[in-house]
Motif scaffolding. Structure first.
Motif, PDB file in Angstrom:
ATOM      1  N   UNK A   1     127.071  21.714 -54.762  1.00 25.33           N
ATOM      2  CA  UNK A   1     126.465  21.896 -56.248  1.00 25.33           C
ATOM      3  C   UNK A   1     125.461  23.306 -56.221  1.00 25.33           C
ATOM      4  N   UNK A   2     125.470  23.928 -55.482  1.00 28.70           N
ATOM      5  CA  UNK A   2     124.787  25.001 -55.292  1.00 28.70           C
ATOM      6  C   UNK A   2     124.689  26.248 -56.521  1.00 28.70           C
ATOM      7  N   UNK A   3     126.091  26.275 -56.938  1.00 29.09           N
ATOM      8  CA  UNK A   3     126.484  27.357 -57.930  1.00 29.09           C
ATOM      9  C   UNK A   3     126.578  26.893 -59.181  1.00 29.09           C
ATOM     10  N   UNK A   4     126.850  25.649 -59.269  1.00 28.80           N
ATOM     11  CA  UNK A   4     127.380  24.831 -60.767  1.00 28.80           C
ATOM     12  C   UNK A   4     127.622  23.507 -60.734  1.00 28.80           C
ATOM     13  N   UNK A   5     127.440  23.012 -62.132  1.00 26.85           N
ATOM     14  CA  UNK A   5     127.618  21.473 -62.214  1.00 26.85           C
ATOM     15  C   UNK A   5     129.271  21.040 -61.678  1.00 26.85           C
ATOM     16  N   UNK A   6     129.176  19.829 -61.261  1.00 25.32           N
ATOM     17  CA  UNK A   6     130.414  19.446 -60.960  1.00 25.32           C
ATOM     18  C   UNK A   6     130.614  17.708 -61.173  1.00 25.32           C
ATOM     19  N   UNK A   7     131.871  17.636 -61.443  1.00 24.51           N
ATOM     20  CA  UNK A   7     132.449  16.218 -62.062  1.00 24.51           C
ATOM     21  C   UNK A   7     132.133  15.417 -60.613  1.00 24.51           C
ATOM     22  N   UNK A   8     132.297  14.215 -60.597  1.00 23.46           N
ATOM     23  CA  UNK A   8     132.341  13.355 -59.520  1.00 23.46           C
ATOM     24  C   UNK A   8     133.753  13.553 -58.861  1.00 23.46           C
ATOM     25  N   UNK A   9     134.945  13.704 -59.362  1.00 22.43           N
ATOM     26  CA  UNK A   9     136.036  13.675 -58.834  1.00 22.43           C
ATOM     27  C   UNK A   9     136.153  15.174 -58.092  1.00 22.43           C
ATOM     28  N   UNK A  10     135.813  15.968 -58.990  1.00 21.37           N
ATOM     29  CA  UNK A  10     135.799  17.340 -58.297  1.00 21.37           C
ATOM     30  C   UNK A  10     134.876  17.514 -56.941  1.00 21.37           C
ATOM     31  N   UNK A  11     133.966  16.818 -56.911  1.00 16.37           N
ATOM     32  CA  UNK A  11     133.116  16.796 -55.734  1.00 16.37           C
ATOM     33  C   UNK A  11     133.816  16.092 -54.598  1.00 16.37           C
ATOM     34  N   UNK A  12     134.350  14.983 -54.943  1.00 18.43           N
ATOM     35  CA  UNK A  12     135.233  14.364 -53.891  1.00 18.43           C
ATOM     36  C   UNK A  12     136.002  15.247 -53.233  1.00 18.43           C
ATOM     37  N   UNK A  13     137.119  15.747 -54.128  1.00 18.60           N
ATOM     38  CA  UNK A  13     138.200  16.497 -53.673  1.00 18.60           C
ATOM     39  C   UNK A  13     137.607  17.861 -52.845  1.00 18.60           C
ATOM     40  N   UNK A  14     136.490  18.303 -53.374  1.00 22.57           N
ATOM     41  CA  UNK A  14     135.929  19.685 -52.509  1.00 22.57           C
ATOM     42  C   UNK A  14     135.567  19.142 -51.415  1.00 22.57           C
ATOM     43  N   UNK A  15     134.872  18.074 -51.201  1.00 25.88           N
ATOM     44  CA  UNK A  15     133.976  17.711 -50.033  1.00 25.88           C
ATOM     45  C   UNK A  15     135.053  16.909 -48.933  1.00 25.88           C
ATOM     46  N   UNK A  16     135.901  16.188 -49.466  1.00 30.28           N
ATOM     47  CA  UNK A  16     136.803  15.338 -48.509  1.00 30.28           C
ATOM     48  C   UNK A  16     136.030  13.899 -48.335  1.00 30.28           C
ATOM     49  N   UNK A  17     135.543  13.545 -48.838  1.00 33.16           N
ATOM     50  CA  UNK A  17     134.797  12.065 -48.666  1.00 33.16           C
ATOM     51  C   UNK A  17     135.169  11.145 -49.645  1.00 33.16           C
ATOM     52  N   UNK A  18     135.023   9.591 -49.087  1.00 23.49           N
ATOM     53  CA  UNK A  18     135.559   8.696 -49.805  1.00 23.49           C
ATOM     54  C   UNK A  18     134.363   8.349 -51.043  1.00 23.49           C
ATOM     55  N   UNK A  19     135.145   7.696 -52.030  1.00 21.21           N
ATOM     56  CA  UNK A  19     134.146   7.531 -53.303  1.00 21.21           C
ATOM     57  C   UNK A  19     132.853   6.846 -53.024  1.00 21.21           C
ATOM     58  N   UNK A  20     133.004   5.729 -52.139  1.00 18.39           N
ATOM     59  CA  UNK A  20     131.817   4.961 -51.956  1.00 18.39           C
ATOM     60  C   UNK A  20     130.917   5.662 -51.235  1.00 18.39           C
ATOM     61  N   UNK A  21     131.220   6.594 -50.141  1.00 22.09           N
ATOM     62  CA  UNK A  21     130.103   7.420 -49.579  1.00 22.09           C
ATOM     63  C   UNK A  21     129.521   8.358 -50.537  1.00 22.09           C
ATOM     64  N   UNK A  22     130.208   9.097 -51.270  1.00 20.70           N
ATOM     65  CA  UNK A  22     129.878  10.003 -52.016  1.00 20.70           C
ATOM     66  C   UNK A  22     128.875   9.447 -53.259  1.00 20.70           C
ATOM     67  N   UNK A  23     129.334   8.230 -53.625  1.00 17.34           N
ATOM     68  CA  UNK A  23     128.588   7.800 -54.626  1.00 17.34           C
ATOM     69  C   UNK A  23     127.074   7.254 -54.181  1.00 17.34           C
ATOM     70  N   UNK A  24     126.996   6.696 -52.945  1.00 20.75           N
ATOM     71  CA  UNK A  24     125.839   6.440 -52.112  1.00 20.75           C
ATOM     72  C   UNK A  24     124.925   7.594 -52.169  1.00 20.75           C
ATOM     73  N   UNK A  25     125.508   8.702 -51.508  1.00 24.43           N
ATOM     74  CA  UNK A  25     124.806   9.871 -51.157  1.00 24.43           C
ATOM     75  C   UNK A  25     124.181  10.509 -52.427  1.00 24.43           C
TER      76      UNK A  25
END
Length: 114
Positions: free
Chosen positions: A31-55
């Motif tokens: 998120x350091x350079x721009x806004x990101x949508x949830x799905x974009x973050x999930x794909x970029x990071x490679x983490x499960x939806x549950x863990x990403x949502x929790x964090x």
């Protein structure tokens, strides 16, 4: 506001409490350079939806991440860093520099990590 479950004893302890978790620093980086949508973050990071949502929820509760919902269907949710989150990223830059300097020879650098 905070998700902390124990009192902190010093500034470093408080900072570590906020970034604790395997993926939080990676989320800050993403998120350091721009806004990101949830799905974009999930794909970029490679983490499960549950863990990403929790964090993301924990970072939002600590005032590090801002969640913005746009009206309409489909629901559009974007995440960005707050001023506090930007400041935290700046504070983590020397730690990242230390890591790059002391990386084991076999480690692979993260793409886009400057």
């Amino acid at each position: 506001m905070s998700v902390r479950v124990r009192p902190t004893h010093c500034g470093l302890d408080a900072a570590i409490e906020v970034i604790s978790g395997k993926w939080k620093v990676v989320i800050l980086w993403a998120l350091s350079d721009r806004h990101r949508r949830f799905g974009e973050l999930r794909r970029l990071i490679g983490v499960s939806e549950k863990v990403l949502f929790q964090h993301l929820r924990e970072l939002e509760a600590d005032g590090i991440v801002h969640r913005e919902t746009s009206p309409g269907l489909p629901l559009r949710v974007q995440y960005s860093l707050t001023d506090r989150g930007q400041a935290l990223n700046q504070a983590l830059k020397p730690l990242g520099a230390w890591g790059r300097e002391h990386l084991p020879e076999r480690a692979v650098p993260v793409p886009g990590d400057n």
